[in-house]
Structures are given as structure tokens and as C-alpha cells.
Motif scaffolding. Structure first.
Motif, PDB file in Angstrom:
ATOM      1  N   ARG A 144     -39.382 -11.372  61.441  1.00  0.00           N
ATOM      2  CA  ARG A 144     -38.041 -11.871  61.100  1.00  0.00           C
ATOM      3  C   ARG A 144     -38.019 -12.554  59.725  1.00  0.00           C
ATOM      4  O   ARG A 144     -37.055 -12.441  58.974  1.00  0.00           O
ATOM      5  N   CYS A 145     -39.097 -13.305  59.412  1.00  0.00           N
ATOM      6  CA  CYS A 145     -39.057 -14.179  58.224  1.00  0.00           C
ATOM      7  C   CYS A 145     -39.705 -13.556  56.988  1.00  0.00           C
ATOM      8  O   CYS A 145     -39.444 -14.018  55.867  1.00  0.00           O
ATOM      9  N   CYS A 187     -44.622 -12.527  60.215  1.00  0.00           N
ATOM     10  CA  CYS A 187     -43.439 -12.719  61.070  1.00  0.00           C
ATOM     11  C   CYS A 187     -42.417 -11.631  60.754  1.00  0.00           C
ATOM     12  O   CYS A 187     -41.917 -11.551  59.621  1.00  0.00           O
ATOM     13  N   CYS A 206     -41.012 -20.206  64.574  1.00  0.00           N
ATOM     14  CA  CYS A 206     -40.213 -19.312  63.734  1.00  0.00           C
ATOM     15  C   CYS A 206     -38.751 -19.737  63.809  1.00  0.00           C
ATOM     16  O   CYS A 206     -38.133 -19.677  64.872  1.00  0.00           O
ATOM     17  N   PRO A 207     -38.180 -20.146  62.682  1.00  0.00           N
ATOM     18  CA  PRO A 207     -36.793 -20.630  62.724  1.00  0.00           C
ATOM     19  C   PRO A 207     -35.776 -19.523  62.988  1.00  0.00           C
ATOM     20  O   PRO A 207     -34.630 -19.816  63.306  1.00  0.00           O
ATOM     21  N   GLU A 250     -44.787 -18.795  64.512  1.00  0.00           N
ATOM     22  CA  GLU A 250     -44.539 -18.094  63.243  1.00  0.00           C
ATOM     23  C   GLU A 250     -45.747 -17.247  62.825  1.00  0.00           C
ATOM     24  O   GLU A 250     -45.595 -16.241  62.134  1.00  0.00           O
TER      25      GLU A 250
HETATM   26 ZN   LIG Z   1     -40.327 -16.247  61.482  1.00  0.00          ZN
END
Ligand SMILES: [Zn+2]
Length: 358
Positions: free
Chosen positions: A189-190, A187, A146-147, A122
Motif C-alpha cells: 500500500r505504502c 508494503c 501501516c497507516p 509495515e
Molecule cells: Zn504501508
């Protein structure tokens, strides 16, 4: 809750008439300590009517699905089956744990998942330090995966399935405690996403995967408590707003509510949110006794709707199994009243006492 009892195929506890569970949580033993640990199960856990053993396995197993993730020394399938047999003989349910989301590094070392698959990190911009100190400028306690990485669940689901199969487990403990890195700016994505939704999303993803094979998800409870408002702080509760996830995670996730400094009353909070809860002490015998008494009182005073959400007690051990056994059998005694050994003994002696005086 009757459904839940059937689901876990729990033997009726011999002694803990107030509780569903009297449990013990420890790192899975190394191969060299296996026989001694099985002796401990037979001679110390079983006579105390311990009926639940949470084993923190992580990468201490010779995974067939992902041999690249094994620890350099790891339990074989034959060795795990010895543990399974010992627990079956003593009516102890095993729940294996592999840390999901957080706890993907420890001190200056990445865990096996991020060592082999650094793309799941992450916080790739946070480099592991040569000498780890806390606090530090990066706010690095432990790394997280990272989920929202599209490839991470394929790998961790393989691990979950394999470890549950080999331990013949009907539930899996995903850890998910002390997640400091989540929804990080770095991150792609997050960043900018709601941290409570990210946390709850990961809980739900793992829960739904387990449900396919009829298995339950267990997690630690700290990310679901508001650290600032309660004064519980940033370790045993959340300072990064994940606590709102308590309202959006599935209600069949079992919460292991650990409090080591005080006998906090948070089981009531979890039960009122519709979640089943187990109180977990560590090394303060006085608090453990109070927590065990509280658990009985909560059940006694609860509405019929909430009563069965108070599931019992789990003693947590945070040293390795070998070191704990050295402490327990006096080879390396801990010269303090507030020790894990004393806490374990005090907790189960209180449970016995309460059972006998009913
Ligand atoms: Zn992430």
C-alpha cells in the motif's frame, strides 16, 4: 489561542505566569506503584504547580473494547479513576498516550498491537531478532503499523476513545516519534508514496477522529524537523523526509519538542509554522534551565501572532514510574548529576524562580 484555552478548560496556572503549561511526562504506573505515584502527585507535582501530566499508558489498561490487547498486568478502571481524582484535586490535566504509527515494537519484542494483529505490520519481512542490537542490517529500531491498512484505524480509534473516556481527557498524545519505518518498499500500500504525506495523513486521520469529540491531538515533534540540514541527527529529527509534513499537518496539533543534548531553538521554527509548541527536556539540568529561560524569552520577544504558540515546558521521564520513584526517593539513587530527578528539580525550581522575579 483564546479558543484553545477555553477548549482545554485550563485552570489559570498558580505559578507559571509565563507559561500555559508546566508539565510532567512518564509511563503510567503499574498497579503496585499506584499509591506511591499518587503520593508523588500530591507531594511533589502539586507543590511545584505542575498542571499537566502526560501518562504513557499504551496497553497498561484493562481495555473493554479490546481485551486481547491488554498487558498481562494492567490498570483497572477503578485504579485509573484514582489517578483522575488525584489530578483533579490538584488542578492537573491528564493527557494519556498510546503510541500510534511507530514504536510498535521494543528491542526484540513486538508491541501488543502487532503481536495480536501482525497483518498491520509495515515491514512483515523484517523478523524480530532473538537478540536485538543497534545498528542492525534491517535498520530495525521499532516496528510501525501501516497507516494505509484499511482495518488498523477501527482498532486504534477504539483504544483512543476508551482511554480518553476513562481518563476524562480533553486531549490525546499519539506519540508518533522516531518513526523509521514508513512508506516501505515491502508494503504493497505504502511503497513509492511520499513519506511526508503518509506521516501527515496519519496525523490528520487521528486529529480528525479526536475532533469529533472535541479533543486535541498532541504528538512528539522530531519527525517534523530536518535531521540532516539542521545537524540534529536521525533520532531527534528526521532523516527520511517526513519533515516536510510540518507544512501539511493541521495547525491545531500540539507539538512536544524534545531535545536532550542541547537547548535547540526549534520552538521558534514550530511557532513560525503556525504550530503551538512545548519544550521537553530529559536529564540534563543545565539544558533544562536554559530551555525554560528560552521559552520565556521566546514569548517575550514574539509577535502577538506567535506569542501564545509557546505553551511551556514538560519534563520527560523515560524509565517506568516505579523505577523513577525509587530514584527520586533515594532507594536506588542515580549517582550522576545528569539524572532525570535532578533535571525535574532544576526545571521546576527555575520556573519558580522566574515567576517570583517577574
Ligand atoms: Zn504501508
Amino acid at each position: 489561542m483564546l479558543h484553545f484555552r477555553r477548549f482545554l478548560k485550563i485552570q489559570k496556572p498558580k505559578m507559571e505566569i509565563y507559561y500555559l503549561f508546566g508539565g510532567f511526562c512518564i509511563a503510567a504506573p503499574q498497579s503496585k506503584d499506584l499509591e506511591a505515584f499518587i503520593k508523588f502527585i500530591d507531594e511533589e507535582l502539586a507543590p511545584r504547580s505542575v498542571n499537566l501530566l502526560i501518562l504513557r499508558v499504551d496497553y497498561n489498561y484493562q481495555y473493554q473494547s479490546h481485551p486481547e490487547l491488554r498487558d498481562s498486568t494492567a490498570l483497572s478502571k477503578t485504579e485509573v479513576k484514582k489517578l483522575v481524582t488525584a489530578c483533579k484535586m490538584n488542578n492537573i490535566q491528564i493527557i494519556p498516550q498510546v503510541n500510534m504509527l511507530g514504536h510498535q515494537s521494543w528491542a526484540a519484542r513486538p508491541g501488543n498491537l502487532l503481536k495480536v494483529y501482525p497483518q498491520f505490520d509495515e515491514t512483515p519481512l523484517v523478523k524480530m531478532p532473538v537478540n536485538y542490537v543497534w545498528p542492525n542490517a534491517d535498520g530495525l529500531y521499532c516496528k510501525s503499523y501501516c497507516p494505509l491498512n484499511p482495518d488498523v484505524h477501527k482498532i486504534v480509534f477504539d483504544l483512543i476513545d476508551e482511554i480518553c473516556d476513562v481518563f476524562e481527557a480533553e486531549a490525546f498524545h499519539a506519540g508518533m516519534d522516531e518513526v523509521f519505518y514508513i512508506g516501505e518498499e515491502q508494503c504493497p500500500r505504502c511503497s513509492g508514496r511520499d513519506k511526508a504525506e503518509l506521516f501527515a495523513g496519519e496525523v490528520r486521520t487521528i486529529r480528525d477522529h479526536l475532533a469529533i469529540k472535541g479533543r486535541n491531538l498532541w504528538i512528539w515533534g522530531d519527525r517534523l524537523l530536518d535531521g540532516k540540514t539542521t545537524g540534529l541527527g536521525e533520532w531527534e529529527a528526521s532523516y527520511n523526509n517526513t519533515f516536510r509534513a510540518i507544512d501539511i499537518i493541521p495547525k491545531d496539533v500540539i507539538i512536544c519538542d524534545w531535545h536532550y543534548e542541547r537547548p535547540d531553538q526549534s520552538p521558534v521554527y514550530f511557532a513560525m509554522k503556525g504550530l503551538s509548541v512545548i519544550t521537553c527536556p530529559w536529564r540534563n539540568p543545565g539544558n533544562a534551565v536554559l530551555q525554560a529561560q528560552d521559552m520565556v524569552r521566546f514569548r517575550k520577544c514574539a509577535t502577538p501572532e506567535m506569542k501564545d504558540r509557546y505553551l511551556g515546558m514538560v519534563q520527560t521521564i523515560w524509565s517506568g514510574a516505579g523505577q523513577f520513584l525509587d530514584n527520586y526517593y533515594g532507594r536506588k539513587p542515580e549517582n550522576t548529576e545528569n539524572s532525570q530527578v535532578n533535571c525535574f528539580k532544576a526545571l521546576f525550581s527555575e520556573i519558580r524562580k522566574m515567576s517570583e522575579t517577574k
